[in-house]
Write an enzyme that holds these catalytic residues in place. Structure first.
Site, PDB file in Angstrom:
ATOM      1  N   CYS A 196       0.856  -1.190   0.000  1.00 48.13           N
ATOM      2  CA  CYS A 196       0.000   0.000   0.000  1.00 48.13           C
ATOM      3  C   CYS A 196       0.890   1.237   0.000  1.00 48.13           C
ATOM      4  CB  CYS A 196      -0.964   0.010   1.200  1.00 48.13           C
ATOM      5  SG  CYS A 196      -0.152   0.172   2.800  1.00 48.13           S
ATOM      6  N   CYS A 213       3.500  -2.557   6.322  1.00 46.85           N
ATOM      7  CA  CYS A 213       2.933  -1.763   7.408  1.00 46.85           C
ATOM      8  C   CYS A 213       2.389  -2.647   8.520  1.00 46.85           C
ATOM      9  CB  CYS A 213       1.829  -0.847   6.876  1.00 46.85           C
ATOM     10  SG  CYS A 213       0.441  -1.737   6.133  1.00 46.85           S
ATOM     11  N   CYS A 327      23.289   3.072  27.466  1.00 47.79           N
ATOM     12  CA  CYS A 327      24.618   3.635  27.250  1.00 47.79           C
ATOM     13  C   CYS A 327      24.865   4.874  28.099  1.00 47.79           C
ATOM     14  CB  CYS A 327      24.847   3.953  25.771  1.00 47.79           C
ATOM     15  SG  CYS A 327      23.574   5.004  25.036  1.00 47.79           S
ATOM     16  N   HIS A 569      22.691   8.169  21.337  1.00 46.93           N
ATOM     17  CA  HIS A 569      23.710   7.254  21.863  1.00 46.93           C
ATOM     18  C   HIS A 569      24.776   8.039  22.614  1.00 46.93           C
ATOM     19  CE1 HIS A 569      25.931   3.555  22.146  1.00 46.93           C
ATOM     20  NE2 HIS A 569      26.946   4.013  21.445  1.00 46.93           N
TER      21      HIS A 569
END
Length: 609
Positions: A196, A213, A327, A569
């Protein structure tokens, strides 16, 4: 020993053996005092009364302290698979001797290895062993208790999300996931459902690379359910949500298991379709922030990803496994335990802290700080690969880092259990976590010793009334000097980061002349720089004028990449033994180009005068 003899041996000990009840935390993966596990050489001992676990080095302490005699010894044996005539591993067989719910090991969960788990009861102080299962010879209550311990889930998967981390299970399909060699390569952006026109809530199937999707109700976003239809047609079990991929991980869903899961081999599975996790930065709408050109180079520079970095091993060079957006914690703790005052307060006090820890050491701040500090600094969990492994890598043309790091799961669960944000799996602000940790150190100080005093300073604030012109001064204690810069106030945005001292702008001959006079090297460089390279004599006069000012040395910095401190990060660089080292989660390497101008938090130490 006959069945009657075993029963007779256990009868006086029966009151000390419990069956885990709902709500009991059963630790089968990790020692309360160290990072020993069933994978360790000595295995792991689980107390059959408290359900705490201890490595071989620490189980005797618990026995002496509590008098508890009965422990379950857990050991996982890892061996290479038998090779077939063609050199390949023999077909995988279901091994009924794998029953431990352990964290996976990326280096060993390959097709080249197989496991065998072993469990037995051990009775102290004589270390008498009873192999399990042993239904015929053991009393019924003992058998029930043993089965309950072996079948218990991780203590971090408790139902109350406000109290314990809602840990995702590792998918049973991750270790041996089939990926088709169909030549599919996923572009960096412009994704669209193959069935789609939807461009949001898109899922990449990790078997064939199809982009489809999700369902309309899944994670509150729209979709026509084509990813699920594809699974029902083809049976390919795992998919990753595009737009959530970062160096820390991504959202992975198992259609077969019908729940979100962890994929310990996600980096390899994504690389199969041309996706490098280290260069990805997810956003909610499925677009990547590194589509913005200036961000790409920053991500690469901060992680030094364009350089072949040499792994480092030994004391002080142990990495921390990423638990999923952890992290921020790893970077802060690496910096904290590079500071001598914290090393002395916790690791230096290890025998006293461990000997006088409460009955449940998993719930004691000082014990868990000492455990983490010893894990990072001892070198016990950071050993280089043996020569035979290196030869095998060359023969297979592999480049495995052999750096697994230690898991801060127990530490994170305790220090964050009363904090709604840090107890989640979401990315957090490293600065906020640093202040949270300092607060915990203050509240749990060991006697008069307080290592957080190294950060402590007084801030004087001056407030003046605009009408009366009267002035009031106040003082407050702080641990972090914030230097916010409004970007709209910057007149040189393009050159903002180039205003730090550049080694190429300093006359090294003048620096050496001053250093020979006995001045600290950093002070000499600073003097030459701020006097515009006008010679050693001018720089000497500058030093004399500024001698009473402290001269500080940068010894660590934490860098952040992402659109906000609550995403992206974190990476830490620390100067050790005269050189910079990069700590990128479990990877610890010698730094080639430390990005000092891209730091988010800087750690300085005062140079002795």
């Amino acid at each position: 020993m006959a069945a009657g003899d075993i029963g007779e041996l256990l009868v006086p000990l029966m009151p000390t053996i419990r069956v885990p009840r709902s709500g009991d935390r059963v630790y089968k993966n990790e020692c309360a005092f160290s990072y020993d596990s069933p994978n360790s050489e000595g295995g792991l001992y689980v107390c059959m009364n408290t359900f705490l676990a201890f490595g071989r080095e620490h189980v005797e302490r618990h026995f002496r302290k509590t008098g508890q005699s009965v422990y379950m010894h857990l050991k996982r044996h890892v061996r290479e698979k038998v090779r077939g005539a063609s050199g390949g591993a023999l077909p995988k067989r279901r091994n009924s001797k794998i029953f431990l719910d352990l964290d996976t090991d990326d280096d060993l969960n390959s097709d080249d290895y197989e496991y065998e788990d072993e469990a037995k009861l051990v009775i102290f102080p004589d270390h008498y062993e009873i192999a399990l299962p042993n239904i015929e010879e053991l009393p019924a209550l003992v058998t029930i208790a043993c089965d309950a311990v072996l079948s218990s889930k991780s203590p971090y998967r408790k139902q109350d999300p406000d109290t314990w981390e809602n840990e995702l299970p590792v998918s049973k399909y991750a270790n041996n996931l089939t990926q088709l060699d169909n030549g599919v390569r996923i572009p960096p952006s412009g994704w669209k459902c193959a069935r789609c026109d939807l461009r949001e809530n898109l899922w990449l199937n990790l078997t064939d690379g199809s982009i489809l999707c999700g369902k309309w109700f899944f994670d509150s976003s729209g979709g026509n359910g084509h990813a699920l239809e594809h699974y029902r047609d083809m049976g390919y079990p795992l998919a990753v949500k595009l737009g959530t991929i970062t160096p820390d991980g991504a959202d992975v869903y198992s259609f077969q298991e019908e729940e979100p899961v962890l994929d310990p081999h996600l980096a390899k599975h994504l690389a199969h379709f041309g996706i490098d996790m280290l260069h990805m930065h997810g956003t909610e709408n499925g677009l990547r922030d590194n589509d913005i050109k200036p961000r790409v180079s920053e991500w690469e520079v901060i992680q030094e990803s364009g350089t072949k970095l040499k792994p480092m091993y030994g004391p002080g060079y142990t990495g921390l496994k990423n638990l999923g957006n952890s992290c921020y914690l790893s970077s802060v703790m690496q910096a904290i335990f590079s500071i001598p005052e914290f090393q002395r307060a916790y690791v230096g006090n290890l025998p006293r802290i461990f000997d006088y820890s409460p009955l449940d050491p998993t719930q004691d701040f000082n014990t868990q700080m000492t455990k983490l500090g010893h894990g990072l600094l001892s070198g016990q969990y950071s050993k280089p690969p043996v020569k035979s492994e290196l030869i095998e890598q060359v023969m297979k043309e592999e480049q495995k880092p052999h750096q697994n790091g230690i898991s801060p799961r127990m530490f994170k669960a305790f220090v964050s259990k009363s904090h709604p944000e840090f107890s989640s799996n979401r990315q957090q602000d490293a600065q906020e976590f640093f202040l949270h940790l300092v607060n915990l150190v203050e509240r749990n100080r060991i006697g008069s010793e307080n290592p957080s005093d190294v950060f402590r300073f007084l801030v004087e604030e001056r407030i003046q009334c605009c009408q009366t012109r009267k002035v009031r001064y106040t003082e407050r204690v702080d641990y972090l000097m914030q230097l916010p810069v409004a970007m709209e106030a910057a007149t040189n945005k393009d050159r903002l980061m180039n205003q730090l001292i550049d080694p190429s702008d300093i006359d090294e001959s003048s620096v050496m002349q001053l250093a020979e006079m006995g001045f600290p090297l950093e002070a000499c460089r600073k003097a030459v720089y701020f006097t515009g390279n006008m010679g050693a004599e001018v720089a000497f006069n500058w030093i004399i004028v500024h001698m009473e000012e402290p001269v500080y040395e940068l010894f660590a910095f934490i860098s952040h990449m992402g659109t906000s401190t609550m995403s992206g990060h974190y990476v830490c660089h620390i100067k050790k033994e005269g050189r910079w080292v990069i700590y990128n989660d479990h990877k610890v390497c010698a730094s080639e180009r430390p990005p000092k101008d891209l730091g988010y938090m800087y750690f300085y130490r005062r140079i002795p005068s």
